[in-house]
Structures are given as structure tokens and as C-alpha cells.
Design a protein around this motif. Sequence first.
Motif, PDB file in Angstrom:
ATOM      1  N   MET A  32       0.857  -0.930  -0.052  1.00 56.89           N
ATOM      2  CA  MET A  32       0.206   0.063  -0.108  1.00 56.89           C
ATOM      3  C   MET A  32       0.975   1.188  -0.108  1.00 56.89           C
ATOM      4  O   MET A  32       0.490   2.370  -0.825  1.00 56.89           O
ATOM      5  CB  MET A  32      -1.023   0.098   1.495  1.00 56.89           C
ATOM      6  N   ILE A  33       1.956   1.327   0.712  1.00 57.41           N
ATOM      7  CA  ILE A  33       2.947   2.209   0.819  1.00 57.41           C
ATOM      8  C   ILE A  33       3.608   2.785  -0.697  1.00 57.41           C
ATOM      9  O   ILE A  33       3.459   3.965  -1.167  1.00 57.41           O
ATOM     10  CB  ILE A  33       3.874   2.024   1.814  1.00 57.41           C
ATOM     11  N   ASP A  34       3.789   1.690  -1.328  1.00 55.82           N
ATOM     12  CA  ASP A  34       4.532   1.889  -2.577  1.00 55.82           C
ATOM     13  C   ASP A  34       3.343   2.425  -3.568  1.00 55.82           C
ATOM     14  O   ASP A  34       3.664   3.254  -4.517  1.00 55.82           O
ATOM     15  CB  ASP A  34       5.006   0.404  -3.190  1.00 55.82           C
ATOM     16  N   LEU A  35       1.792   2.078  -3.406  1.00 58.98           N
ATOM     17  CA  LEU A  35       1.024   2.388  -4.335  1.00 58.98           C
ATOM     18  C   LEU A  35       0.617   3.857  -3.953  1.00 58.98           C
ATOM     19  O   LEU A  35       0.389   4.837  -4.992  1.00 58.98           O
ATOM     20  CB  LEU A  35      -0.121   1.787  -4.158  1.00 58.98           C
ATOM     21  N   ILE A  36       0.711   4.250  -2.714  1.00 59.44           N
ATOM     22  CA  ILE A  36       0.422   5.688  -2.483  1.00 59.44           C
ATOM     23  C   ILE A  36       1.416   6.599  -2.708  1.00 59.44           C
ATOM     24  O   ILE A  36       1.144   7.796  -3.349  1.00 59.44           O
ATOM     25  CB  ILE A  36       0.328   5.634  -0.698  1.00 59.44           C
ATOM     26  N   VAL A  37       2.699   6.422  -2.581  1.00 62.69           N
ATOM     27  CA  VAL A  37       3.842   7.149  -3.056  1.00 62.69           C
ATOM     28  C   VAL A  37       3.650   7.370  -4.609  1.00 62.69           C
ATOM     29  O   VAL A  37       4.012   8.485  -5.136  1.00 62.69           O
ATOM     30  CB  VAL A  37       5.209   6.495  -2.523  1.00 62.69           C
ATOM     31  N   LYS A  38       3.492   6.252  -5.464  1.00 66.37           N
ATOM     32  CA  LYS A  38       3.182   6.337  -6.783  1.00 66.37           C
ATOM     33  C   LYS A  38       2.172   7.347  -7.224  1.00 66.37           C
ATOM     34  O   LYS A  38       2.255   8.143  -8.048  1.00 66.37           O
ATOM     35  CB  LYS A  38       3.156   5.093  -7.346  1.00 66.37           C
ATOM     36  N   THR A  39       1.049   7.203  -6.495  1.00 65.13           N
ATOM     37  CA  THR A  39      -0.106   7.824  -6.741  1.00 65.13           C
ATOM     38  C   THR A  39       0.224   9.502  -6.484  1.00 65.13           C
ATOM     39  O   THR A  39      -0.172  10.493  -7.315  1.00 65.13           O
ATOM     40  CB  THR A  39      -1.423   7.581  -5.783  1.00 65.13           C
ATOM     41  N   VAL A  40       0.834   9.799  -5.240  1.00 61.28           N
ATOM     42  CA  VAL A  40       1.210  11.071  -4.988  1.00 61.28           C
ATOM     43  C   VAL A  40       1.994  11.641  -6.034  1.00 61.28           C
ATOM     44  O   VAL A  40       2.046  12.598  -6.441  1.00 61.28           O
ATOM     45  CB  VAL A  40       1.811  10.960  -3.562  1.00 61.28           C
ATOM     46  N   LYS A  41       3.194  10.761  -6.572  1.00 58.45           N
ATOM     47  CA  LYS A  41       4.069  11.118  -7.499  1.00 58.45           C
ATOM     48  C   LYS A  41       3.303  11.727  -8.768  1.00 58.45           C
ATOM     49  O   LYS A  41       3.826  12.721  -9.463  1.00 58.45           O
ATOM     50  CB  LYS A  41       5.194  10.408  -7.823  1.00 58.45           C
ATOM     51  N   GLU A  42       2.431  10.697  -9.233  1.00 59.92           N
ATOM     52  CA  GLU A  42       1.646  11.035 -10.353  1.00 59.92           C
ATOM     53  C   GLU A  42       0.824  12.360 -10.164  1.00 59.92           C
ATOM     54  O   GLU A  42       0.683  13.012 -11.241  1.00 59.92           O
ATOM     55  CB  GLU A  42       0.868   9.973 -10.825  1.00 59.92           C
ATOM     56  N   GLY A  43       0.450  12.515  -9.231  1.00 62.26           N
ATOM     57  CA  GLY A  43      -0.475  13.680  -9.009  1.00 62.26           C
ATOM     58  C   GLY A  43       0.210  15.031  -8.982  1.00 62.26           C
ATOM     59  O   GLY A  43      -0.037  15.761  -9.499  1.00 62.26           O
ATOM     60  N   GLU A  44       1.452  15.030  -8.384  1.00 60.57           N
ATOM     61  CA  GLU A  44       2.286  16.060  -8.457  1.00 60.57           C
ATOM     62  C   GLU A  44       2.810  16.248  -9.901  1.00 60.57           C
ATOM     63  O   GLU A  44       2.911  17.603 -10.441  1.00 60.57           O
ATOM     64  CB  GLU A  44       3.675  15.811  -7.586  1.00 60.57           C
ATOM     65  N   GLU A  45       3.251  15.319 -10.632  1.00 57.96           N
ATOM     66  CA  GLU A  45       3.589  15.713 -12.049  1.00 57.96           C
ATOM     67  C   GLU A  45       2.384  16.082 -12.911  1.00 57.96           C
ATOM     68  O   GLU A  45       2.655  16.768 -13.530  1.00 57.96           O
ATOM     69  CB  GLU A  45       3.839  14.286 -12.640  1.00 57.96           C
ATOM     70  N   ALA A  46       1.157  15.776 -12.703  1.00 59.22           N
ATOM     71  CA  ALA A  46      -0.041  16.016 -13.226  1.00 59.22           C
ATOM     72  C   ALA A  46      -0.190  17.495 -13.016  1.00 59.22           C
ATOM     73  O   ALA A  46      -0.634  18.447 -13.810  1.00 59.22           O
ATOM     74  CB  ALA A  46      -1.256  15.253 -13.178  1.00 59.22           C
ATOM     75  N   GLN A  47      -0.164  17.774 -11.714  1.00 55.44           N
ATOM     76  CA  GLN A  47      -0.300  19.307 -11.227  1.00 55.44           C
ATOM     77  C   GLN A  47       0.793  20.289 -12.040  1.00 55.44           C
ATOM     78  O   GLN A  47       0.231  21.416 -12.381  1.00 55.44           O
ATOM     79  CB  GLN A  47      -0.262  19.196  -9.947  1.00 55.44           C
ATOM     80  N   GLU A  48       2.083  19.724 -11.946  1.00 57.23           N
ATOM     81  CA  GLU A  48       3.018  20.625 -12.567  1.00 57.23           C
ATOM     82  C   GLU A  48       2.914  20.873 -13.985  1.00 57.23           C
ATOM     83  O   GLU A  48       3.197  22.085 -14.682  1.00 57.23           O
ATOM     84  CB  GLU A  48       4.413  19.807 -12.587  1.00 57.23           C
ATOM     85  N   TYR A  49       2.192  19.914 -14.902  1.00 62.00           N
ATOM     86  CA  TYR A  49       1.779  20.170 -16.336  1.00 62.00           C
ATOM     87  C   TYR A  49       0.721  21.165 -16.430  1.00 62.00           C
ATOM     88  O   TYR A  49       0.707  22.078 -17.354  1.00 62.00           O
ATOM     89  CB  TYR A  49       1.645  18.934 -16.761  1.00 62.00           C
ATOM     90  N   THR A  50      -0.359  21.123 -15.360  1.00 55.72           N
ATOM     91  CA  THR A  50      -1.584  21.926 -15.525  1.00 55.72           C
ATOM     92  C   THR A  50      -1.406  23.543 -15.028  1.00 55.72           C
ATOM     93  O   THR A  50      -1.902  24.213 -15.538  1.00 55.72           O
ATOM     94  CB  THR A  50      -2.661  21.505 -14.766  1.00 55.72           C
ATOM     95  N   VAL A  51      -0.040  23.865 -14.305  1.00 59.21           N
ATOM     96  CA  VAL A  51       0.106  24.705 -13.658  1.00 59.21           C
ATOM     97  C   VAL A  51       0.972  25.633 -14.469  1.00 59.21           C
ATOM     98  O   VAL A  51       1.074  26.891 -14.815  1.00 59.21           O
ATOM     99  CB  VAL A  51       0.830  24.902 -12.184  1.00 59.21           C
TER     100      VAL A  51
END
Length: 52
Positions: A32-51
Motif C-alpha cells: 500500500m505504501i508503494d501505491l500511495i507514493v506512486k499516486t502522489v508522484k503522479e498527482g504532483e507531475e500532473a499538477q506541474e503540467y497543468t500549472v
Amino acid sequence: MIDFENELKKFHPSLEVQDAEEAIAQHDLADMIDLIVKTVKEGEEAQEYTVQ
């Protein structure tokens, strides 16, 4: 009626704890920790592209 001979043919002993640990360790499973870290990283990358 239960056919005991047939049932015995289907029997497979369970793995001992040591063997089970080795079988599990050989698989690269995400916990679960691996999945949460992956999801957070993907969210941060998606936010960087939209900003930008």
C-alpha cells in the motif's frame, strides 16, 4: 458419498512458513505504501503540467 481415494489424489500439502516466505519474496509485489507514493508522484507531475 465421499470418495476418499479421489480426495487424497487432489491433496497438496501447504507450504511451510520458510518456503512461503521465499515464494512471497520472489514476487515483486507493491504494498500500500508503494501505491500511495506512486499516486502522489503522479498527482504532483500532473499538477506541474497543468500549472505551467
